[in-house]
Design an enzyme around this catalytic site. Structure first.
Site, PDB file in Angstrom:
ATOM      1  CE  LYS A 140      19.883  52.609 -19.881  1.00 46.52           C
ATOM      2  NZ  LYS A 140      20.949  52.946 -18.929  1.00 46.52           N
ATOM      3  CD  GLU A 182      20.372  63.465 -17.487  1.00 49.53           C
ATOM      4  OE1 GLU A 182      21.044  63.325 -18.537  1.00 49.53           O
ATOM      5  OE2 GLU A 182      20.607  62.826 -16.433  1.00 49.53           O
ATOM      6  CG  ASN A 243      26.095  56.533 -18.976  1.00 51.51           C
ATOM      7  OD1 ASN A 243      24.934  56.773 -18.694  1.00 51.51           O
ATOM      8  ND2 ASN A 243      26.539  55.315 -19.236  1.00 51.51           N
TER       9      ASN A 243
HETATM   10  N1  LIG Z   1      15.015  54.520 -17.476  1.00 54.73           N
HETATM   11  C1  LIG Z   1      15.874  55.466 -17.727  1.00 54.73           C
HETATM   12  O1  LIG Z   1      16.549  55.491 -18.777  1.00 54.73           O
HETATM   13  C2  LIG Z   1      16.040  56.580 -16.734  1.00 54.73           C
HETATM   14  C3  LIG Z   1      16.787  57.708 -17.077  1.00 54.73           C
HETATM   15  C4  LIG Z   1      16.882  58.741 -16.142  1.00 54.73           C
HETATM   16  C5  LIG Z   1      16.258  58.632 -14.921  1.00 54.73           C
HETATM   17  N2  LIG Z   1      15.529  57.514 -14.621  1.00 54.73           N
HETATM   18  C6  LIG Z   1      14.836  57.400 -13.332  1.00 54.73           C
HETATM   19  O2  LIG Z   1      13.929  58.486 -13.209  1.00 54.73           O
HETATM   20  C7  LIG Z   1      13.737  58.755 -11.834  1.00 54.73           C
HETATM   21  C8  LIG Z   1      13.802  60.246 -11.613  1.00 54.73           C
HETATM   22  O3  LIG Z   1      12.797  60.867 -12.393  1.00 54.73           O
HETATM   23  P1  LIG Z   1      12.125  62.236 -11.931  1.00 54.73           P
HETATM   24  O4  LIG Z   1      13.150  63.249 -11.684  1.00 54.73           O
HETATM   25  O5  LIG Z   1      11.058  62.512 -12.909  1.00 54.73           O
HETATM   26  O6  LIG Z   1      11.581  61.872 -10.483  1.00 54.73           O
HETATM   27  P2  LIG Z   1      10.155  61.518  -9.892  1.00 54.73           P
HETATM   28  O7  LIG Z   1       9.416  60.567 -10.733  1.00 54.73           O
HETATM   29  O8  LIG Z   1      10.413  61.133  -8.492  1.00 54.73           O
HETATM   30  O9  LIG Z   1       9.383  62.919  -9.946  1.00 54.73           O
HETATM   31  C9  LIG Z   1       9.883  64.031  -9.241  1.00 54.73           C
HETATM   32  C10 LIG Z   1       8.762  64.673  -8.417  1.00 54.73           C
HETATM   33  O10 LIG Z   1       7.867  65.381  -9.267  1.00 54.73           O
HETATM   34  C11 LIG Z   1       6.527  65.038  -8.965  1.00 54.73           C
HETATM   35  N3  LIG Z   1       5.779  65.259 -10.193  1.00 54.73           N
HETATM   36  C12 LIG Z   1       5.795  64.509 -11.315  1.00 54.73           C
HETATM   37  N4  LIG Z   1       5.125  65.126 -12.291  1.00 54.73           N
HETATM   38  C13 LIG Z   1       4.666  66.285 -11.773  1.00 54.73           C
HETATM   39  C14 LIG Z   1       3.917  67.360 -12.308  1.00 54.73           C
HETATM   40  N5  LIG Z   1       3.561  67.377 -13.594  1.00 54.73           N
HETATM   41  N6  LIG Z   1       3.620  68.391 -11.489  1.00 54.73           N
HETATM   42  C15 LIG Z   1       4.043  68.397 -10.208  1.00 54.73           C
HETATM   43  N7  LIG Z   1       4.767  67.426  -9.653  1.00 54.73           N
HETATM   44  C16 LIG Z   1       5.075  66.375 -10.439  1.00 54.73           C
HETATM   45  C17 LIG Z   1       6.615  63.654  -8.479  1.00 54.73           C
HETATM   46  O11 LIG Z   1       5.474  63.314  -7.729  1.00 54.73           O
HETATM   47  C18 LIG Z   1       7.897  63.684  -7.663  1.00 54.73           C
HETATM   48  O12 LIG Z   1       7.666  64.186  -6.385  1.00 54.73           O
HETATM   49  C19 LIG Z   1      14.776  57.973 -11.077  1.00 54.73           C
HETATM   50  O13 LIG Z   1      14.167  56.855 -10.468  1.00 54.73           O
HETATM   51  C20 LIG Z   1      15.746  57.511 -12.152  1.00 54.73           C
HETATM   52  O14 LIG Z   1      16.372  56.286 -11.842  1.00 54.73           O
HETATM   53  C21 LIG Z   1      15.430  56.502 -15.507  1.00 54.73           C
END
Ligand SMILES: NC(=O)c1ccc[n+]([C@@H]2O[C@H](COP(=O)([O-])OP(=O)(O)OC[C@H]3O[C@@H](n4cnc5c(N)ncnc54)[C@H](O)[C@@H]3O)[C@@H](O)[C@H]2O)c1
Length: 360
Positions: A140, A182, A243
């Site tokens: 996705k 998760e 979900n």
């Molecule tokens: N496509 C899908 O099936 C699916 C499923 C779940 C979530 N999502 C999406 O994922 C997003 C959330 O993902 P997330 O929680 O990873 O958020 P994100 O990508 O915003 O990352 C969270 C924070 O961590 C920082 N970061 C990333 N890697 C790092 C590292 N190794 N060291 C230090 N900092 C780091 C980023 O810069 C950011 O500030 C949402 O947009 C959500 O809609 C998509």
């Protein structure tokens, strides 16, 4: 040790879990030199350079695309900038997008790849726990619009996913813990061993990104997602089980104006789903308590503001995953056995919500 999990989708692809995994990407790309666009967050700038330089040394033409942090990356304006970058570099269908970052980047990079020339390959290198176990696996992709999250997107499976646990060393603890929600979800819906691993040392191993427990948890959670997604790529049937906890979670995120971490909202949502299943006669009390205990030992929240119940109920009724006007929840009949609860009575819903706040 490196683990490998194969996902069956419109094409099959492998998810690798381990440490120091750049060689896997290099061997995947061995052969013809290509253009690569590495889409990354500011926090990953140095590591994107090191990674890109290694690929450039193999003869690939490497382009770097730094995007804004978090949800600010998932906009049509950022996507347009990336399209221009691919256009200027003459990207063809032989070339590749690489998403290096959290879920925001893997969603954006995936949609960039899905939309460019009606689809070019993407390699996902998730760098947050959440992106490893959830966002980067399953195909996705998408961006947000002013009307809501993930409203524009496509199913576009990656060619390869590389979960290099070394990236987790720098992840803020709050993001690590949110990702664990998760993982625990996968434990409740399909793999109770995940819960046992967390419980064995009261969550200490799970909270430590360098522990072998984290490696096993990530592998097991991905195996659960891979299995569900392989059976149901386009969400017609059992993919819905992923979900679990998400109906209330989405409502909480709305009330919090998306300033909350998704995983924290999901934690509360799972506790609520457990209470609901218990009230509906589906799930026994020890299993409900187990939700509360496991989430608490990871430092995840298990209750939420009592004064906003009617707002939450309204938001749940408008959720895009609600079919018609009937509320549906993923619930459990026991740990590892998900089912659906359709149209619970408003009193049952409210009573389950109130119970979140009324337990020692
Ligand atoms: N496509 C899908 O099936 C699916 C499923 C779940 C979530 N999502 C999406 O994922 C997003 C959330 O993902 P997330 O929680 O990873 O958020 P994100 O990508 O915003 O990352 C969270 C924070 O961590 C920082 N970061 C990333 N890697 C790092 C590292 N190794 N060291 C230090 N900092 C780091 C980023 O810069 C950011 O500030 C949402 O947009 C959500 O809609 C998509």
């Amino acid at each position: 040790v490196t683990s490998r999990i194969t996902v069956a989708a419109e094409h099959s692809y492998d998810v690798h879990i381990g440490r120091g995994l750049t060689p896997i990407v290099r061997s995947h790309l061995a052969g013809e030199p290509r253009r690569l666009a590495i889409v990354h967050q500011p926090a990953l700038e140095d590591r994107a350079r090191v990674f890109g330089d290694e690929l450039a040394a193999d003869g690939h033409e490497v382009h770097f695309a730094e995007v804004p942090d978090g949800e600010a990356a998932k906009t049509v304006a950022v996507l347009e900038g990336l399209w221009q970058q691919l256009g200027a570099a003459n990207f063809t269908r032989q070339d590749l997008v690489v998403g290096l970052g959290g879920g925001a980047v893997t969603d954006l990079a995936g949609f960039l790849a899905a939309s460019w020339l009606r689809g070019v390959p993407v390699i996902q290198v998730p760098t947050t726990l959440l992106a490893m176990v959830d966002a980067a696996v399953g195909g996705k992709t998408g961006i947000n619009t002013p009307q809501g999250k993930n409203l524009v997107g496509a199913f576009h499976s990656p060619r390869l996913v590389v979960c290099d646990l070394d990236y987790l060393d720098t992840l803020p603890p709050g993001d690590h813990v949110a990702g664990l929600a998760e993982v625990v979800k996968c434990g409740f819906i399909a793999d109770p061993r995940i819960l046992e691993l967390v419980e064995a040392d009261d969550g200490a191993g799970a909270r430590d990104p360098r522990s072998s427990v984290v490696a096993e948890l990530v592998t097991r959670a991905i195996a659960v997602k891979a299995q569900v997604v392989s059976a149901d790529l386009r969400e017609a049937g059992d993919r819905e089980f992923l979900n679990y906890g998400h109906t209330l979670a989405h409502a909480i995120e709305l009330v919090e104006d998306f300033r909350w971490r998704h995983g924290e909202a999901v934690a509360i949502g799972m506790g609520f789903a457990a209470e609901l299943a218990h009230a509906a006669g589906q799930l026994d009390a020890p299993a409900v308590r187990r939700h509360r205990d496991v989430l608490a030992m990871l430092g995840l929240p298990t209750s939420y503001r009592q004064d906003v119940w009617s707002e939450l109920l309204g938001a749940m009724s408008r959720d895009k995953k609600t079919r018609g006007s009937t509320l549906r929840f993923i619930t459990l009949t026991r740990v590892g056995s998900p089912t659906r609860l359709v149209g619970p009575a408003p009193e049952t819903l409210e009573a389950a919500y109130r119970r979140l706040d009324n337990q020692a």
